[in-house]
Design an enzyme around this catalytic site. Structure first.
Site, short mmCIF file in Angstrom:
data_model
loop_
_atom_site.label_atom_id
_atom_site.label_comp_id
_atom_site.label_asym_id
_atom_site.label_seq_id
_atom_site.Cartn_x
_atom_site.Cartn_y
_atom_site.Cartn_z
N ASP A 1 -43.36 -52.44 17.07
CA ASP A 1 -45.06 -51.82 16.84
C ASP A 1 -43.91 -50.75 15.88
O ASP A 1 -43.15 -51.31 15.29
CB ASP A 1 -44.98 -51.01 18.29
CG ASP A 1 -47.22 -50.33 17.44
OD1 ASP A 1 -48.21 -51.47 18.08
OD2 ASP A 1 -47.22 -49.51 17.39
N LYS B 1 -47.89 -51.65 27.15
CA LYS B 1 -47.51 -50.65 25.28
C LYS B 1 -46.65 -49.82 26.39
O LYS B 1 -46.88 -49.19 27.31
CB LYS B 1 -49.21 -49.85 24.78
CG LYS B 1 -48.18 -49.96 23.53
CD LYS B 1 -48.07 -51.45 22.81
CE LYS B 1 -47.81 -50.72 20.87
NZ LYS B 1 -49.09 -52.34 20.53
#
Ligand code: NDP
Ligand code: 2IT
Length: 449
Positions: free
Chosen positions: A169, A129
């Protein structure tokens, strides 16, 4: 209440000590370790060779400076992150988040969750991430582009279709992916389509990737409901957020016969008893990039806007929190239970606090945790990588059918694993164990690395 197995307690204590102050990361690790006690009891070998300790330590953490110039000529500085958490099952894979709240603890929690989520999809992707504390709100298109280019100027050296494959995201959608892909291509002089996912359709994107997370979460809830002979048909549904996940969850819920009566953004929520008009939400959020308050102004008397109010006060049968972590508290959960909720699917990552999860489970509410329920986004990213690798492009129907199958498989695997480990209906336990076992088997095969 669930406790940490005594064999795993020192592991948690060490994670807390070495990652001081990273509350969201602590929360995510604690929840997984609570589930792993049963695995270690049944298969003690998983506690050998510090396998679980290694799983809690990212393989690599990259933190970098992102300088850029705003429209008035002033130099701005943000911080960029990429946490390459675990590559046992494939290249690191996971989104990039641009939001002022981003810090290393948040990126680590997301990377940790992603590792299990990606394992659950059954596809060959590891977990990672990244993102930045850059706030895109109110920034011009030129500023967004310069920021994305500067961010990629550093990040590109850590990426590659076989190394690390980011996607979107919060705050990162098709526009930002386009700017970052363009800069990657320019810096490397390679048209490496599989290095990013969530791309536009004309340059290697996959059909149904935009819709995938919201659609997938809705499929997951549909499967949970079916286990108790329920369906979305005629249900009142509340979906928090009004971004990518929320919009496409609302679309699929409506297709399935549910009525979405409320959605939100970080300023407040809108309630529309006639059912949220998705075309209006899409126009406000995807085209004009405005606040959700605008919805009530446009719809007149049928809708009301509650500034700063909790969307969880709106009575519903099904809730799908799809905004951000810890947006639904124990108090909210008690309100929802009091109002008769039957099922909840986490569209966002870790939107329910640990207390909220406990309240739902004790009340017998079907609870679909994010790492299972929202896995459709990353699963479709892996399908995008497949299409890029074979230089092919599938139809929407074909891609959505694959997504629907993957979500059904994830649901069934979580349910079967929970039953196998003595906790039927506990999707939290089922998802943590099923994800863990897959990653652990690969890590064991590799020896100590
Ligand atoms: P978007 O940026 O498209 O939308 C985010 C939405 O959540 C916006 O309505 C935003 O409101 C709201 N929101 C964000 N931060 C906060 C906050 N601190 N408090 C209240 N509301 C907030 O993001 P996505 O829809 O892509 O992501 C939503 C969630 O889903 C995240 O948890 C993400 O990690 C998760 N997720 C996303 C996937 C994807 O494919 N995009 C895949 C799997 C999970 P505002 O505009 O006011 O900030
Ligand atoms: O949280 C997530 O699963 C995502 N933001 C999607 C990641 C991806 O690589 O598609």
């Amino acid at each position: 209440m669930v406790h940490i197995d005594e064999k795993l307690e020192p592991i948690l204590a060490e994670v807390l000590r070495r990652n001081a102050g990273e509350e969201e990361f602590h929360q995510a690790v604690k929840e997984v370790l609570e589930s792993l006690g049963r695995v270690v009891a049944k298969h003690p070998r998983y506690a050998n060779h510090a396998l679980i300790e290694r799983l809690c330590e990212p393989e690599r953490q990259i933190i970098f400076r992102v300088p850029w110039i705003d429209d008035s000529g002033q130099v701005r500085i943000n911080r960029g992150f990429r946490v390459q958490f675990n590559s046992a099952l494939g290249p690191y894979k996971g989104g990039l988040r641009f939001h002022p709240s981003v810090n290393v603890g948040i990126i680590k929690f997301l990377g940790f969750e992603q590792t299990f989520k990606n394992a659950l999809t059954g596809l060959p992707i590891g977990g990672g991430k990244g993102g930045s504390d850059f706030n895109p709100r109110g920034r011009s298109e030129g500023e967004i582009m310069r920021f994305c280019q500067s961010f990629m100027t550093e990040l590109h050296r850590h990426l590659g279709e076989y190394t690390d494959v980011p996607a979107g995201d919060i705050g990162v959608g098709a526009r930002e992916i386009g700017f970052m892909f363009g800069q990657y291509k320019r810096l490397t002089n390679r048209y490496e389509a599989g290095v990013l996912t969530g791309k536009g359709l004309v340059y290697g994107g996959s059909r149904a990737r935009t819709e995938a997370t919201g659609y997938g979460a809705t499929y997951f809830v549909q499967s949970m409901l079916a286990t108790k002979k329920h369906s979305f048909d005629g249900k009142r549904v509340v979906v928090s957020g009004a971004g990518n996940v929320a919009i496409y969850a609302m679309k699929k819920i409506t297709e399935f016969g549910g009525k979405v009566v409320a959605c939100s953004d970080s300023n407040g929520c809108v309630v529309d008893e006639k059912g949220i008009d998705l075309a209006v939400v899409k126009e406000i959020k995807e085209v004009q990039r405005e606040r959700i308050a605008e919805y009530a102004r446009r719809k007149g008397s049928s809708a009301r806007y509650i500034e700063g109010g909790s969307i969880w006060d709106v009575p519903c049968d099904v809730a799908m929190p799809s905004a951000t972590q810890n947006e639904l508290t124990g108090k909210d959960a008690r309100t929802l239970v009091h109002n008769g909720i039957v099922a909840l699917g986490e569209g966002a990552n870790m939107p329910c606090t640990p207390e909220a999860v406990r309240v739902f489970q004790e009340a017998g509410v079907m609870f679909g945790p994010g790492k299972a329920a929202n896995a459709g986004g990353v699963a479709t990213s892996a399908l995008e990588m497949q299409q890029n690798a074979s230089r092919d492009s599938w139809t929407f129907e074909q891609t959505e059918a694959r997504l629907a199958n993957i979500m059904r498989d994830i649901h069934d695997r979580c349910a079967e694993t929970a039953a196998e480990y003595g906790a039927p209906g506990d999707y939290v336990l089922g998802s943590n164990i099923a994800g863990f076992v897959r990653v652990a088997e690969a890590m064991e095969a590799f020896g100590v690395i």
